[in-house]
Design an enzyme around this catalytic site. Structure first.
Site, mmCIF file in Angstrom:
data_model
loop_
_atom_site.group_PDB
_atom_site.id
_atom_site.type_symbol
_atom_site.label_atom_id
_atom_site.label_comp_id
_atom_site.label_asym_id
_atom_site.label_seq_id
_atom_site.Cartn_x
_atom_site.Cartn_y
_atom_site.Cartn_z
ATOM 1 N N GLU A 55 0.980 -1.165 0.174
ATOM 2 C CA GLU A 55 -0.094 -0.099 0.064
ATOM 3 C C GLU A 55 0.997 1.191 -0.086
ATOM 4 O OE1 GLU A 55 -2.720 -0.554 3.403
ATOM 5 O OE2 GLU A 55 -4.017 -1.637 2.176
ATOM 6 N N GLU A 75 -5.247 -8.634 -0.832
ATOM 7 C CA GLU A 75 -5.788 -8.260 0.358
ATOM 8 C C GLU A 75 -7.273 -8.311 0.226
ATOM 9 O OE1 GLU A 75 -4.712 -5.555 3.520
ATOM 10 O OE2 GLU A 75 -2.255 -5.739 2.792
HETATM 11 C C1 BG6 Z 1 -4.436 -3.334 4.899
HETATM 12 C C2 BG6 Z 1 -2.960 -3.406 5.525
HETATM 13 O O1 BG6 Z 1 -4.684 -1.727 4.701
HETATM 14 O O2 BG6 Z 1 -5.571 -3.380 5.709
HETATM 15 C C3 BG6 Z 1 -2.943 -4.475 6.683
HETATM 16 O O3 BG6 Z 1 -1.917 -3.700 4.302
HETATM 17 C C4 BG6 Z 1 -4.050 -4.423 7.402
HETATM 18 O O4 BG6 Z 1 -1.625 -4.675 7.173
HETATM 19 C C5 BG6 Z 1 -5.252 -4.651 6.575
HETATM 20 O O5 BG6 Z 1 -4.037 -5.483 8.643
HETATM 21 C C6 BG6 Z 1 -6.750 -4.299 7.490
HETATM 22 O O6 BG6 Z 1 -6.614 -3.396 8.591
HETATM 23 P P1 BG6 Z 1 -6.843 -3.573 9.775
HETATM 24 O O7 BG6 Z 1 -6.462 -2.243 10.599
HETATM 25 O O8 BG6 Z 1 -8.263 -3.997 10.103
HETATM 26 O O9 BG6 Z 1 -5.555 -4.494 10.432
#
Ligand code: BG6
Length: 488
Positions: free
Chosen positions: A193, A387
């Site tokens: 990101e 993701e």
């Molecule tokens: C993404 C990141 O933005 O979101 C991850 O690359 C992160 O590292 C994921 O865990 C979800 O966000 P969060 O804050 O719910 O863990």
């Protein structure tokens, strides 16, 4: 008839994803140096729907973190102890049918302070063992080189990526990885990101606004970003040279934004948001800064210092594929009173047509299809969703987690992926985020769970760390086994 039945490609890479700083724990063993992630405290009373301010650290916070040595307060130091339990976890991933596992390398395991001349052998060995174990299970590693875990010392000494020396340090670190893992890893991502440098400059790039000259924070952040673009291009070059056949991707937070109304002012504000979101991949795919962004920087009085040859570096070493995270969509409006709701480290205007997660992130499967079509149309490069998932509170009842809400989330997103593929998008694979429960990046909570595998640990670090298959585990196993043809 056959042509009209949507199917996932034969070699589709179904998989899982985690990051070192959220999973490994073992933050100070085998020579590892402290990373920026190790300084982020869990704040039990923080508003988990508006936590952006908590991701910026002060001198005092850093001092406390280094002096306190209180692991309890710093959840990313303990993660889920993946460092010691990875064999058990990989066996579970393999049982689920995982074909690809996205992990990151903690830079400070390899170069503890960031600038040593020689890498730390124990750190290199750990990842060699990890990748070899994946290979035993026929799991393809997809490795992120920088995922919110740069050596703290580089942040302290240089204010992170603001200084050009960090480019050299990163290139040295990546080269050590490419040489060591050349027979084990084919797929690489440079910066997780990369756009998040604007939303949380400390975790992404070690930049603390307190250390910037008054009024210079934006200037420094863009300079840090430029250094990351250069570093990414240089290591793409090196990866291709050291590992023939390797593929390197960029990684973007896909913050697809809709206009709240058809009022031209709203549409214009939305266009600006989306152009801003594309900018990062534009540089890494097209090999040049987009002219509208350059002009915007000029109008804002931001000047990026470039060295001779920088533009050639960007132009000559572009990425092979485009990867991205997608959790939710946003809406934009110029109305000052439009209700704002949280998303992935951003606030957007509430979309009345969409439900939201317990953390307020708007759930929008069609937005994933829109994102895929937009990205493919713009870049015409293979895409990889690295993701996606639903952060939710899970309850264990009689040793089981009935997470039908999570299954619903994925089912609806997979249907949209399939539709996008059917319409011509080239999608290499999908790795669900936090496939085993890990510490949340944004809130440092354990109770914000994304996994198909439950981990027995609470927000304060209490629990046996035992792993438990949720209902979604079996569902995802079936999806993979049928290559996505059975989403029921
Ligand atoms: C993404 C990141 O933005 O979101 C991850 O690359 C992160 O590292 C994921 O865990 C979800 O966000 P969060 O804050 O719910 O863990």
């Amino acid at each position: 008839m056959k042509q009209n039945t949507p199917v996932f490609p034969q070699n589709f890479l179904w998989g899982a994803a985690i990051a070192a700083n959220q999973a490994e724990g073992a933050w100070n063993v085998a020579g590892k140096g402290p990373s920026v992630a190790d300084t982020i405290a869990h704040k039990p009373n923080m508003d988990v729907k508006d936590y952006s301010g908590h991701m910026a650290l002060t001198d005092e916070n850093i001092r406390d973190a280094l002096n306190g040595l209180n692991d309890q307060k710093y959840p990313k130091r303990r993660g889920i102890d993946f460092y010691h339990r990875y064999k058990e976890d990989l066996a579970l991933f393999a049982e689920m049918g995982t074909k690809v596992l996205r992990v990151s390398i903690a830079w400070s395991r390899i170069f503890p302070q960031g600038e040593e001349q020689q890498p730390n052998e124990a750190g290199l060995q750990f990842y060699e063992d990890l990748f070899s174990e994946m290979r035993k299970h026929n799991i393809e590693p997809l490795v992120t080189l920088s995922h919110y875990e740069m050596p703290l010392q580089l942040s302290e000494k240089y204010n992170g990526w603001v200084h050009r020396n960090v480019v050299d340090a990163f290139v040295r670190y990546c080269n050590a990885c490419f040489h060591r893992y050349k027979d084990l890893v084919r797929f690489w991502l440079t910066f997780n990101e990369i756009d998040s440098i604007h939303r949380h400059p400390f975790t992404t790039a070690g930049i603390r606004e307190e250390k910037c000259a008054p009024g210079q924070a934006q200037q420094d952040i863009y300079q840090g970003l430029h250094h990351q673009f250069i570093a990414s291009a240089l290591v793409t070059r090196d990866c291709h040279a050291i590992i023939p056949g390797s593929q390197v991707g960029c990684m973007l937070t896909k913050l697809t934004t809709y206009s709240r109304t058809c009022h031209p002012d709203d549409v214009q504000a939305t266009l600006k948001k989306n152009l801003e979101n594309y900018f990062y991949a534009d540089v890494q795919v097209n090999g040049a800064y987009p002219p509208l962004i350059l002009r915007d920087l000029e109008l804002r009085g931001i000047h990026i210092e470039m060295q001779p040859g920088d533009l050639d570096i960007l132009r000559n070493h572009t990425v092979d594929f485009v990867s991205f995270s997608y959790y939710m969509s946003l809406t934009e409006s110029t109305q000052p009173d439009a209700e704002r709701i949280p998303g992935n480290t951003v606030l957007g205007v509430k979309n009345p047509y969409l439900p939201a997660s317990e953390w307020g992130w708007q759930i929008d499967p069609v937005g994933l299809k829109i994102s895929l079509l937009e990205l493919y149309d713009r870049y015409q490069k293979p895409l990889f969703i690295v993701e996606n998932g639903l952060g939710a509170k899970d309850e264990v009842v009689d040793g089981k987690v009935h997470d039908s809400y999570r299954i619903d989330y994925f089912r609806s997103h997979f249907a949209q992926m399939l539709a996008a593929i059917h319409e011509g998008v080239e999608l290499m694979g999908f790795t669900s985020w936090g496939t085993i429960d890990i510490i949340s990046a944004g809130t440092s909570q354990m109770s914000k769970r994304y996994g198909f595998i439950y981990v027995d640990q609470d927000d304060n670090g209490n629990g046996s760390l035992a792993r438990l298959r949720k209902d979604s585990f079996w569902w995802y196993q079936k999806v993979i086994a049928t290559n996505g043809s059975d989403l029921s």
